[in-house]
Design a protein around this motif. Structure first.
Motif, PDB file in Angstrom:
ATOM      1  N   ARG A  12      38.354 -74.163-120.677  1.00  0.00           N
ATOM      2  CA  ARG A  12      39.632 -74.301-119.983  1.00  0.00           C
ATOM      3  C   ARG A  12      39.749 -73.304-118.832  1.00  0.00           C
ATOM      4  O   ARG A  12      40.305 -73.607-117.786  1.00  0.00           O
ATOM      5  N   CYS A  13      39.182 -72.104-119.012  1.00  0.00           N
ATOM      6  CA  CYS A  13      39.237 -71.070-117.971  1.00  0.00           C
ATOM      7  C   CYS A  13      38.050 -71.167-117.012  1.00  0.00           C
ATOM      8  O   CYS A  13      37.902 -70.328-116.121  1.00  0.00           O
ATOM      9  N   ARG A  14      37.188 -72.151-117.219  1.00  0.00           N
ATOM     10  CA  ARG A  14      36.015 -72.404-116.384  1.00  0.00           C
ATOM     11  C   ARG A  14      35.031 -71.232-116.354  1.00  0.00           C
ATOM     12  O   ARG A  14      34.437 -70.931-115.322  1.00  0.00           O
ATOM     13  N   ILE A  15      34.866 -70.559-117.466  1.00  0.00           N
ATOM     14  CA  ILE A  15      33.859 -69.501-117.569  1.00  0.00           C
ATOM     15  C   ILE A  15      32.982 -69.716-118.796  1.00  0.00           C
ATOM     16  O   ILE A  15      32.492 -68.783-119.403  1.00  0.00           O
ATOM     17  N   ASN A  16      32.789 -71.010-119.141  1.00  0.00           N
ATOM     18  CA  ASN A  16      31.979 -71.303-120.318  1.00  0.00           C
ATOM     19  C   ASN A  16      30.500 -71.071-120.075  1.00  0.00           C
ATOM     20  O   ASN A  16      29.735 -70.938-121.012  1.00  0.00           O
ATOM     21  N   ARG A  17      30.063 -70.978-118.809  1.00  0.00           N
ATOM     22  CA  ARG A  17      28.664 -70.679-118.509  1.00  0.00           C
ATOM     23  C   ARG A  17      28.586 -69.313-117.845  1.00  0.00           C
ATOM     24  O   ARG A  17      29.335 -69.029-116.917  1.00  0.00           O
ATOM     25  N   LEU A  18      27.660 -68.484-118.310  1.00  0.00           N
ATOM     26  CA  LEU A  18      27.519 -67.147-117.733  1.00  0.00           C
ATOM     27  C   LEU A  18      27.053 -67.208-116.275  1.00  0.00           C
ATOM     28  O   LEU A  18      27.299 -66.288-115.507  1.00  0.00           O
ATOM     29  N   SER A  19      26.415 -68.310-115.884  1.00  0.00           N
ATOM     30  CA  SER A  19      25.973 -68.437-114.492  1.00  0.00           C
ATOM     31  C   SER A  19      27.156 -68.596-113.538  1.00  0.00           C
ATOM     32  O   SER A  19      27.012 -68.424-112.340  1.00  0.00           O
ATOM     33  N   ARG A  25      27.716 -61.263-111.733  1.00  0.00           N
ATOM     34  CA  ARG A  25      27.129 -60.234-112.589  1.00  0.00           C
ATOM     35  C   ARG A  25      27.726 -58.857-112.352  1.00  0.00           C
ATOM     36  O   ARG A  25      27.845 -58.064-113.269  1.00  0.00           O
ATOM     37  N   VAL A  26      28.084 -58.550-111.123  1.00  0.00           N
ATOM     38  CA  VAL A  26      28.565 -57.214-110.786  1.00  0.00           C
ATOM     39  C   VAL A  26      30.023 -57.022-111.186  1.00  0.00           C
ATOM     40  O   VAL A  26      30.381 -56.081-111.892  1.00  0.00           O
ATOM     41  N   THR A  27      30.891 -57.928-110.736  1.00  0.00           N
ATOM     42  CA  THR A  27      32.331 -57.742-110.947  1.00  0.00           C
ATOM     43  C   THR A  27      32.848 -58.392-112.219  1.00  0.00           C
ATOM     44  O   THR A  27      33.907 -58.019-112.708  1.00  0.00           O
ATOM     45  N   GLY A  28      32.149 -59.398-112.753  1.00  0.00           N
ATOM     46  CA  GLY A  28      32.637 -60.103-113.928  1.00  0.00           C
ATOM     47  C   GLY A  28      33.669 -61.161-113.592  1.00  0.00           C
ATOM     48  O   GLY A  28      34.204 -61.819-114.478  1.00  0.00           O
ATOM     49  N   GLU A  29      33.955 -61.366-112.316  1.00  0.00           N
ATOM     50  CA  GLU A  29      34.928 -62.371-111.891  1.00  0.00           C
ATOM     51  C   GLU A  29      34.242 -63.738-111.793  1.00  0.00           C
ATOM     52  O   GLU A  29      33.057 -63.823-111.516  1.00  0.00           O
ATOM     53  N   PRO A  30      35.015 -64.814-111.985  1.00  0.00           N
ATOM     54  CA  PRO A  30      34.432 -66.148-111.781  1.00  0.00           C
ATOM     55  C   PRO A  30      34.000 -66.312-110.322  1.00  0.00           C
ATOM     56  O   PRO A  30      34.660 -65.812-109.417  1.00  0.00           O
ATOM     57  N   LEU A  31      32.867 -66.988-110.119  1.00  0.00           N
ATOM     58  CA  LEU A  31      32.380 -67.213-108.766  1.00  0.00           C
ATOM     59  C   LEU A  31      33.310 -68.172-108.044  1.00  0.00           C
ATOM     60  O   LEU A  31      33.775 -69.150-108.613  1.00  0.00           O
ATOM     61  N   ARG A  32      33.571 -67.876-106.789  1.00  0.00           N
ATOM     62  CA  ARG A  32      34.402 -68.759-105.982  1.00  0.00           C
ATOM     63  C   ARG A  32      33.522 -69.360-104.894  1.00  0.00           C
ATOM     64  O   ARG A  32      33.040 -68.657-104.017  1.00  0.00           O
ATOM     65  N   ARG A  33      33.327 -70.638-104.956  1.00  0.00           N
ATOM     66  CA  ARG A  33      32.530 -71.344-103.964  1.00  0.00           C
ATOM     67  C   ARG A  33      33.443 -71.803-102.843  1.00  0.00           C
ATOM     68  O   ARG A  33      34.624 -72.043-103.049  1.00  0.00           O
ATOM     69  N   TYR A  34      32.890 -71.923-101.660  1.00  0.00           N
ATOM     70  CA  TYR A  34      33.685 -72.425-100.559  1.00  0.00           C
ATOM     71  C   TYR A  34      33.115 -73.765-100.096  1.00  0.00           C
ATOM     72  O   TYR A  34      31.920 -73.981-100.101  1.00  0.00           O
ATOM     73  N   GLU A  35      34.008 -74.653 -99.749  1.00  0.00           N
ATOM     74  CA  GLU A  35      33.622 -75.960 -99.260  1.00  0.00           C
ATOM     75  C   GLU A  35      34.365 -76.224 -97.967  1.00  0.00           C
ATOM     76  O   GLU A  35      35.476 -75.745 -97.772  1.00  0.00           O
ATOM     77  N   HIS A  36      33.748 -77.002 -97.108  1.00  0.00           N
ATOM     78  CA  HIS A  36      34.377 -77.354 -95.849  1.00  0.00           C
ATOM     79  C   HIS A  36      34.633 -78.856 -95.824  1.00  0.00           C
ATOM     80  O   HIS A  36      33.909 -79.624 -96.457  1.00  0.00           O
TER      81      HIS A  36
END
Length: 146
Positions: free
Chosen positions: A54-61, A65-76
């Protein structure tokens, strides 16, 4: 017989916010999996997994790795709106190999032969093998499929 949503109006058994925060904290700070989090919190692994999904952190990828925050991808919005350009400069290798591979004397001969073939010379008539420039362009803003 009107259409209406089958979603429940309230969910009394839903995991409480403090527990969700604790699960997310353990996941992001300690990089623990659902089973290790279950060992610390004493709840069902399926519940922990459902919260992580539900929080979208079910995969460690998906966690930085450094901050522990979920990765934020950008799209155009459309193709070609974001391009990444790399420019790399390479030294040209004379026909027959350069001096580091075949030795100084043979390398000079190879450089002279290549300059004679191509007509490339410095202002002082020294052989000029030159450099090659490689341009790489990658379209980086494509939206992911699905």
């Amino acid at each position: 017989m009107n259409d209406h949503s089958s979603r429940p109006h309230h969910s009394p058994d839903r995991t409480t916010e403090p527990v969700v925060r604790r699960i997310v904290t353990l996941r992001s700070r300690h990089r623990l999996g659902p089973v290790q989090i279950v060992g610390r919190l004493g709840m069902a692994a399926s519940t922990v997994h459902a919260v992580l999904v539900r929080c979208r952190i079910n995969r460690l990828s998906r966690i930085d790795r450094v901050t522990g925050e979920p990765l934020r991808r950008y799209e155009h919005p459309h193709p070609g709106s974001l391009l990444h350009v790399d420019v790399t400069k390479f030294g040209n290798i004379p026909d027959g190999g350069g001096w580091r591979f075949v030795g100084r004397k043979q390398g000079d001969r190879n450089r002279e032969a290549t300059a004679k073939r191509t007509g490339a010379r410095h202002a002082h008539y020294e052989p000029n093998v030159g450099t090659a420039v490689l341009h790489t362009v990658i379209e980086a803003g494509r939206p992911s499929p699905g």
